[in-house]
Design an enzyme around this catalytic site. Sequence first.
Site, PDB file in Angstrom:
ATOM      1  N   ASP A  35       0.842  -1.211   0.000  1.00  0.00           N
ATOM      2  CA  ASP A  35       0.000   0.000   0.000  1.00  0.00           C
ATOM      3  C   ASP A  35       0.869   1.251   0.000  1.00  0.00           C
ATOM      4  OD1 ASP A  35      -2.909  -1.268   0.746  1.00  0.00           O
ATOM      5  OD2 ASP A  35      -1.299  -2.332   1.759  1.00  0.00           O
ATOM      6  N   ASP A  84      -1.708  -2.765  -3.971  1.00  0.00           N
ATOM      7  CA  ASP A  84      -2.009  -1.336  -4.006  1.00  0.00           C
ATOM      8  C   ASP A  84      -0.703  -0.601  -4.270  1.00  0.00           C
ATOM      9  OD1 ASP A  84      -4.691  -1.693  -3.765  1.00  0.00           O
ATOM     10  OD2 ASP A  84      -4.896  -0.785  -1.784  1.00  0.00           O
ATOM     11  N   ASN A 144      -6.677  -3.888  -4.877  1.00  0.00           N
ATOM     12  CA  ASN A 144      -7.931  -3.388  -5.439  1.00  0.00           C
ATOM     13  C   ASN A 144      -7.745  -2.049  -6.143  1.00  0.00           C
ATOM     14  OD1 ASN A 144      -7.634  -2.923  -2.440  1.00  0.00           O
ATOM     15  ND2 ASN A 144      -9.213  -1.387  -2.859  1.00  0.00           N
ATOM     16  N   HIS A 202      -3.097  -9.602  -1.471  1.00  0.00           N
ATOM     17  CA  HIS A 202      -3.331  -8.220  -1.032  1.00  0.00           C
ATOM     18  C   HIS A 202      -4.300  -8.147   0.127  1.00  0.00           C
ATOM     19  CE1 HIS A 202      -3.854  -3.929  -0.987  1.00  0.00           C
ATOM     20  NE2 HIS A 202      -5.160  -4.052  -1.195  1.00  0.00           N
ATOM     21  N   HIS A 215     -10.380  -2.710   7.363  1.00  0.00           N
ATOM     22  CA  HIS A 215     -11.158  -3.595   6.500  1.00  0.00           C
ATOM     23  C   HIS A 215     -11.559  -4.880   7.202  1.00  0.00           C
ATOM     24  CE1 HIS A 215      -9.044  -1.161   3.317  1.00  0.00           C
ATOM     25  NE2 HIS A 215     -10.298  -1.075   2.924  1.00  0.00           N
ATOM     26  N   HIS A 260      -3.541  -4.234   2.326  1.00  0.00           N
ATOM     27  CA  HIS A 260      -4.943  -3.777   2.342  1.00  0.00           C
ATOM     28  C   HIS A 260      -5.257  -2.933   3.576  1.00  0.00           C
ATOM     29  CE1 HIS A 260      -8.817  -3.546   0.583  1.00  0.00           C
ATOM     30  NE2 HIS A 260      -9.439  -4.300   1.456  1.00  0.00           N
ATOM     31  N   ASP A 261      -5.106  -3.467   4.778  1.00  0.00           N
ATOM     32  CA  ASP A 261      -5.216  -2.620   5.968  1.00  0.00           C
ATOM     33  C   ASP A 261      -3.893  -1.878   6.136  1.00  0.00           C
ATOM     34  OD1 ASP A 261      -7.807  -2.926   6.791  1.00  0.00           O
ATOM     35  OD2 ASP A 261      -7.393  -4.622   8.112  1.00  0.00           O
TER      36      ASP A 261
END
Length: 351
Positions: A68, A101, A139, A233, A242, A268-269
Amino acid sequence: MFRSITSYIFFVQSLSMDSLRDVKPIKFIFSIFFLIIILSACNSMAELPRFVQSPKPDGTLSFLVVGDWGRRGSYNQSQVALQMGKIGKDLNIDFLISTGDNFYDDGIISPYDSQFQDSFTNIYTSSSLQKPWYNVLGNHDYRGNVYAQLSPILRDLDCRWICLRSYVVNAEIVDIFFVDTTPFVDKYFDEPKDHVYDWRGVLPRNKYLNNLLTDVDVALQESMAKWKIVVGHHTIKSAGHHGVTIELEKQLLPILEANEVDLYINGHDHCLEHISSINSGIQFMTSGGGSKAWKGDMNDWNPQEMRFYYDGQGFMSVYTSEAELRVVFYDGFGRILHRWSTCKKGVYSDI
């Protein structure tokens, strides 16, 4: 012009509609026809692509994990990159992993998008980071031109870049399985809001997911490595913003448990996190602090499972030998926040 069929596929797929207008009609029709034939053949292939990563002469491996991150250096991305360079040098790392990400907010639009240079090449400049980068898509990457990010053109621009949807890295003592998790998440299809996702190559979705789950299961079963690590991810277990990804918990987790996977690593988080499962030997590691973090955004979690949570920026390192696996989490200043290790006999401890 093209080194392989794969190069040709990604070249055609990564073209924008504007560039296609300049292609002569007959050549364009032939390209699309040829592409359909090749893609049909590729869809029937069950085995995941594989890369070979050689360990050090003593048989050990060290690598960093960050996720991320792609924000043109902002939100302390450059600061985290600087510390990664220092730790990477100290550990003499062999490669790096990105948990997805890779480019905010909406991926990249073509292989020549300036985001690639501004968020990757010009940010991770330390000499210790000039090693292979094994990437998965997140995503946000799916909101851009997915085939541009998968294109071999990016590797021509920066030889470190390795990105496929799902694949395996064989490194003798450890096999690392990269899984494309975004297509599992229902809300991206059912409630996309204002976002437009690039689902080329994924539809029909059920067939894609069923094939992927089978491929991952077979690859894990066939693995003879001492350690098995899976990278995706999306979270499976997380106390972050999330939280649990229900689709992965139902569909992917049983496969990981059945094949006695050692680590599941995700992003993701936007935090750093370590959860130990009370139902299996899997350790769930979140490394999503490559740039923007979510301060104070944490949900309750079973204290028997929660080993560590940090709501700031940072990254993690992994060291493996034939007998031992060690994980260390660092903040954006390179300070050690959490250590964990395990032996192959199954005895683990915080150190």
